[in-house]
Every structure is written in structure tokens, then in C-alpha cells.
Motif scaffolding. Structure first.
Motif, PDB file in Angstrom:
ATOM      1  N   ASN A 248      34.290 -14.838 -73.152  1.00  0.00           N
ATOM      2  CA  ASN A 248      34.321 -16.254 -72.797  1.00  0.00           C
ATOM      3  C   ASN A 248      34.950 -16.385 -71.406  1.00  0.00           C
ATOM      4  OD1 ASN A 248      34.234 -18.998 -72.787  1.00  0.00           O
ATOM      5  ND2 ASN A 248      35.926 -19.266 -74.233  1.00  0.00           N
ATOM      6  N   PHE A 249      34.099 -16.387 -70.369  1.00  0.00           N
ATOM      7  CA  PHE A 249      34.578 -16.440 -68.990  1.00  0.00           C
ATOM      8  C   PHE A 249      33.478 -16.966 -68.079  1.00  0.00           C
ATOM      9  CE2 PHE A 249      32.592 -12.325 -69.516  1.00  0.00           C
ATOM     10  CZ  PHE A 249      31.777 -12.232 -68.408  1.00  0.00           C
ATOM     11  N   THR A 250      33.875 -17.276 -66.867  1.00  0.00           N
ATOM     12  CA  THR A 250      32.952 -17.632 -65.789  1.00  0.00           C
ATOM     13  C   THR A 250      33.189 -16.638 -64.660  1.00  0.00           C
ATOM     14  OG1 THR A 250      33.095 -19.965 -66.377  1.00  0.00           O
ATOM     15  CG2 THR A 250      32.265 -19.452 -64.185  1.00  0.00           C
ATOM     16  N   VAL A 251      32.116 -16.089 -64.118  1.00  0.00           N
ATOM     17  CA  VAL A 251      32.237 -15.152 -63.001  1.00  0.00           C
ATOM     18  C   VAL A 251      32.691 -15.930 -61.761  1.00  0.00           C
ATOM     19  CG1 VAL A 251      31.013 -13.517 -61.509  1.00  0.00           C
ATOM     20  CG2 VAL A 251      30.433 -13.651 -63.954  1.00  0.00           C
ATOM     21  N   PRO A 252      33.759 -15.490 -61.112  1.00  0.00           N
ATOM     22  CA  PRO A 252      34.201 -16.206 -59.909  1.00  0.00           C
ATOM     23  C   PRO A 252      33.193 -16.059 -58.770  1.00  0.00           C
ATOM     24  CG  PRO A 252      35.475 -14.189 -60.214  1.00  0.00           C
ATOM     25  CD  PRO A 252      34.590 -14.335 -61.416  1.00  0.00           C
ATOM     26  N   LYS A 253      33.169 -17.035 -57.859  1.00  0.00           N
ATOM     27  CA  LYS A 253      32.238 -16.976 -56.723  1.00  0.00           C
ATOM     28  C   LYS A 253      32.605 -15.850 -55.768  1.00  0.00           C
ATOM     29  CE  LYS A 253      30.884 -21.745 -56.940  1.00  0.00           C
ATOM     30  NZ  LYS A 253      30.499 -22.947 -56.246  1.00  0.00           N
ATOM     31  N   ASP A 254      33.910 -15.592 -55.654  1.00  0.00           N
ATOM     32  CA  ASP A 254      34.366 -14.457 -54.862  1.00  0.00           C
ATOM     33  C   ASP A 254      35.666 -13.936 -55.479  1.00  0.00           C
ATOM     34  OD1 ASP A 254      36.201 -16.376 -54.124  1.00  0.00           O
ATOM     35  OD2 ASP A 254      35.603 -16.459 -52.048  1.00  0.00           O
ATOM     36  N   GLY A 255      35.999 -12.707 -55.152  1.00  0.00           N
ATOM     37  CA  GLY A 255      37.223 -12.126 -55.674  1.00  0.00           C
ATOM     38  C   GLY A 255      37.142 -11.772 -57.143  1.00  0.00           C
TER      39      GLY A 255
ATOM     40  N   ILE B 184      39.761  -8.374 -66.416  1.00  0.00           N
ATOM     41  CA  ILE B 184      39.411  -8.670 -65.031  1.00  0.00           C
ATOM     42  C   ILE B 184      37.914  -8.941 -64.985  1.00  0.00           C
ATOM     43  CG2 ILE B 184      39.410  -7.864 -62.651  1.00  0.00           C
ATOM     44  CD1 ILE B 184      41.579  -5.792 -63.568  1.00  0.00           C
ATOM     45  N   VAL B 185      37.541 -10.072 -64.405  1.00  0.00           N
ATOM     46  CA  VAL B 185      36.136 -10.400 -64.177  1.00  0.00           C
ATOM     47  C   VAL B 185      35.944 -10.432 -62.672  1.00  0.00           C
ATOM     48  CG1 VAL B 185      34.285 -12.060 -64.553  1.00  0.00           C
ATOM     49  CG2 VAL B 185      36.045 -11.757 -66.309  1.00  0.00           C
ATOM     50  N   SER B 186      35.016  -9.612 -62.184  1.00  0.00           N
ATOM     51  CA  SER B 186      34.838  -9.439 -60.746  1.00  0.00           C
ATOM     52  C   SER B 186      33.530 -10.032 -60.257  1.00  0.00           C
ATOM     53  CB  SER B 186      34.847  -7.948 -60.394  1.00  0.00           C
ATOM     54  OG  SER B 186      36.036  -7.335 -60.831  1.00  0.00           O
ATOM     55  N   SER B 187      33.601 -10.648 -59.083  1.00  0.00           N
ATOM     56  CA  SER B 187      32.388 -11.061 -58.390  1.00  0.00           C
ATOM     57  C   SER B 187      31.933  -9.884 -57.529  1.00  0.00           C
ATOM     58  CB  SER B 187      32.668 -12.277 -57.508  1.00  0.00           C
ATOM     59  OG  SER B 187      33.413 -11.889 -56.367  1.00  0.00           O
ATOM     60  N   ALA B 188      30.767  -9.994 -56.934  1.00  0.00           N
ATOM     61  CA  ALA B 188      30.280  -8.940 -56.034  1.00  0.00           C
ATOM     62  C   ALA B 188      31.013  -8.987 -54.700  1.00  0.00           C
ATOM     63  CB  ALA B 188      28.773  -9.084 -55.824  1.00  0.00           C
TER      64      ALA B 188
ATOM     65  N   LYS C  95      29.572  -4.598 -58.912  1.00  0.00           N
ATOM     66  CA  LYS C  95      28.445  -5.408 -59.372  1.00  0.00           C
ATOM     67  C   LYS C  95      28.972  -6.761 -59.845  1.00  0.00           C
ATOM     68  CE  LYS C  95      24.650  -5.297 -62.675  1.00  0.00           C
ATOM     69  NZ  LYS C  95      24.039  -4.547 -63.769  1.00  0.00           N
ATOM     70  N   ASP C  96      28.284  -7.825 -59.459  1.00  0.00           N
ATOM     71  CA  ASP C  96      28.665  -9.179 -59.851  1.00  0.00           C
ATOM     72  C   ASP C  96      28.761  -9.274 -61.377  1.00  0.00           C
ATOM     73  OD1 ASP C  96      29.251 -11.833 -58.825  1.00  0.00           O
ATOM     74  OD2 ASP C  96      27.445 -12.473 -59.885  1.00  0.00           O
ATOM     75  N   GLY C  97      29.861  -9.832 -61.857  1.00  0.00           N
ATOM     76  CA  GLY C  97      30.042 -10.022 -63.295  1.00  0.00           C
ATOM     77  C   GLY C  97      30.624  -8.825 -64.019  1.00  0.00           C
ATOM     78  N   THR C  98      31.136  -7.855 -63.284  1.00  0.00           N
ATOM     79  CA  THR C  98      31.754  -6.694 -63.931  1.00  0.00           C
ATOM     80  C   THR C  98      32.998  -7.138 -64.690  1.00  0.00           C
ATOM     81  OG1 THR C  98      30.878  -5.103 -62.347  1.00  0.00           O
ATOM     82  CG2 THR C  98      32.887  -4.455 -63.499  1.00  0.00           C
ATOM     83  N   ILE C  99      33.128  -6.631 -65.919  1.00  0.00           N
ATOM     84  CA  ILE C  99      34.276  -6.946 -66.779  1.00  0.00           C
ATOM     85  C   ILE C  99      35.049  -5.644 -67.018  1.00  0.00           C
ATOM     86  CG2 ILE C  99      35.053  -7.889 -68.981  1.00  0.00           C
ATOM     87  CD1 ILE C  99      32.208  -9.052 -69.287  1.00  0.00           C
ATOM     88  N   TRP C 100      36.352  -5.708 -66.804  1.00  0.00           N
ATOM     89  CA  TRP C 100      37.227  -4.571 -67.030  1.00  0.00           C
ATOM     90  C   TRP C 100      38.352  -4.956 -67.984  1.00  0.00           C
ATOM     91  CZ3 TRP C 100      37.367  -0.999 -62.540  1.00  0.00           C
ATOM     92  CH2 TRP C 100      36.838  -1.527 -61.366  1.00  0.00           C
ATOM     93  N   LEU C 101      38.924  -3.952 -68.601  1.00  0.00           N
ATOM     94  CA  LEU C 101      40.228  -4.092 -69.213  1.00  0.00           C
ATOM     95  C   LEU C 101      41.155  -3.185 -68.435  1.00  0.00           C
ATOM     96  CD1 LEU C 101      39.692  -4.049 -73.078  1.00  0.00           C
ATOM     97  CD2 LEU C 101      40.071  -6.013 -71.586  1.00  0.00           C
TER      98      LEU C 101
END
Length: 97
Positions: free
Chosen positions: A5-12, A29-33, A86-92
């Protein structure tokens, strides 16, 4: 909380603490490209796992490509940075104090 349950940030990147207990902190951590290659040198050990996506890190004078399911242990005081993602990468990220 749902991990997905998240939104990919536009940057960062967006950091969400999922758990803090004794000597452990777990972040999603949710990463943008569009991520700046900032050098991190942390006081604690860190273990990361890519839940979704792909990232290229620079660690110990070497590029490492991490894909879905890959893990990496980063010892305390080790310089590292995210070079490409890659845009939308999810990490723990599990920080061990």
C-alpha cells in the motif's frame, strides 16, 4: 500496514519505518527512477532485500545489480550508493544496531 500500500514518489525515495524494536529497525523503501547517487556511510549494519524491481548499487569499488529477491549485507561504515534504479522498486532495509 500492508507492504504494497504505497504511491511511487515522482523523484527520490520514500522511507517508511515498519518496525523498531531493541537493536533492529525495518524500513520499506519505495524508489522512483529519479534517485540521486548519494553516498551513504552508516553507523549500523544493514541488510537489504529487493521485493520488487531492480537496482544497481556501488559498494566496495564494485557495481552490483540487485533484482527481485536478491539480498545484500552492507557492513557498518561501508560506503555505498544507488547508481540506477527501476521506477517503483520496493526494498526492505533492516538496520542492525
Amino acid at each position: 500496514m500492508n507492504l504494497y500500500n504505497f504511491t511511487v514518489p515522482k523523484d527520490g525515495e520514500d522511507f517508511t519505518t515498519l518496525l523498531e524494536h531493541k537493536n533492529i529497525k525495518i524500513n520499506r523503501i519505495v524508489s522512483s527512477a529519479d534517485v540521486e547517487p548519494i553516498e551513504y556511510i552508516q553507523e549500523e549494519d544493514e541488510w537489504v532485500v529487493v521485493i520488487e524491481g531492480e537496482a544497481t548499487l556501488f559498494l566496495k569499488n564494485e557495481e552490483r545489480v540487485l533484482q527481485k529477491g536478491d539480498t545484500l549485507f552492507i557492513p557498518a561504515k561501508t560506503s555505498h550508493k544507488v547508481l540506477k534504479i527501476k521506477d517503483g522498486t520496493i526494498w526492505l532495509a533492516i538496520h542492525i544496531f
